[in-house]
Design a protein around this motif. Sequence first.
Motif, PDB file in Angstrom:
ATOM      1  N   HIS A 109       0.818  -1.203   0.000  1.00  0.00           N
ATOM      2  CA  HIS A 109       0.000   0.000   0.000  1.00  0.00           C
ATOM      3  C   HIS A 109       0.857   1.260   0.000  1.00  0.00           C
ATOM      4  N   CYS A 149      -2.624  -0.029   4.494  1.00  0.00           N
ATOM      5  CA  CYS A 149      -3.995  -0.446   4.221  1.00  0.00           C
ATOM      6  C   CYS A 149      -4.704   0.683   3.490  1.00  0.00           C
ATOM      7  N   ASP A 171      -7.321  -4.309   4.253  1.00  0.00           N
ATOM      8  CA  ASP A 171      -6.152  -4.893   3.606  1.00  0.00           C
ATOM      9  C   ASP A 171      -6.567  -6.197   2.946  1.00  0.00           C
ATOM     10  N   ASN A 173      -4.750  -8.372   1.804  1.00  0.00           N
ATOM     11  CA  ASN A 173      -3.841  -9.306   2.482  1.00  0.00           C
ATOM     12  C   ASN A 173      -3.279 -10.418   1.606  1.00  0.00           C
TER      13      ASN A 173
END
Length: 326
Positions: A109, A149, A171, A173
């Motif tokens: 990010h 994020c 997020d 992820n």
Amino acid sequence: MKGFTVILACLFTTAAMAQRLAPADVAALTQTEDSLRAVHYDVINGKVQEFRSSRNDQFIPQLVKALKTKYSFYYPFDSIRTMAKVYPQDSTFRIITWPLENDNSTFRHFGVIQMNTKDGSLKLFPLFDNSDFTKNMDTITNHKGWYGCLYYAIKQQHYFNAEYYTLFGWDANSQTSQKKIAEMLTFKNGEPVFGGPFFSFAEDTVPKPNRNRFVIEYKRDAVAALNYNPEMDMIVFDHLISETGEEVKKYTLVPDLDYEGFKWKAGKWVHIEKVFHDALQQGKAPVGEPMDKKKVDLTKPQTAEDINAETLEKAAQKGKKKKKGE
């Protein structure tokens, strides 16, 4: 009410832009925005990682150059819908964030905090995503150690002559799980500080230590809520259970339509173990709604939040009906 609030925010932004930004600067920023939008589209939608990274490397200096325009804080960049922007109630700053997807479906990010300066000059804090380099999420960091994020909401609190900003982030992820994050942003000597012991579990049945950052991790194709609910004046989030009875495997966790929360008390978010009292039976968890990437923009967690808001509203209505029937 939500639509009315958006209209008011748009009117305020337009009025502020008209008062602060010179007409020539507005015209120049509008033209720059068109170029930024095209570049950032490739950052999000490029087919290979090398191309996405290259376009991201082009986007960052172009964005910073645009933000150097005097009073650029009041220019909303609304047409760049592939990056998220949040403003606190006092409009002292804004945070702009966006993701860069790797070919293995993990994300890095990027972001900036732009301060609202009195003279319109640029004061910027670049955010450096440190999440790939640490396994400890319960940290207190500056903008150089940021847990990356996308921020989709912000809640401001005033306590003892200080301002506290709770950030809500998302997020994507990994291929198997996603995360939602609540963390406090404060400013010390003018510098941003992320995290702090603001999430208290002292009132739990079994008290636990404070956390510097609150994170829920759950199955990739499930939908879980974590946001401030203004009507209840508290943070509300989904209680998660494992589909397979393996709680340690976060990628198996899904919502069970029970809810937990945090209530702001004496400068901390105090954990509420059960918000509603009408949960499904253990083992009766609903199947998570599949994430259709053609319909859901991964850069817009608000889409999921709208779904979550509807879920919360239905649960609240159900609770009210049950209370009336008692």
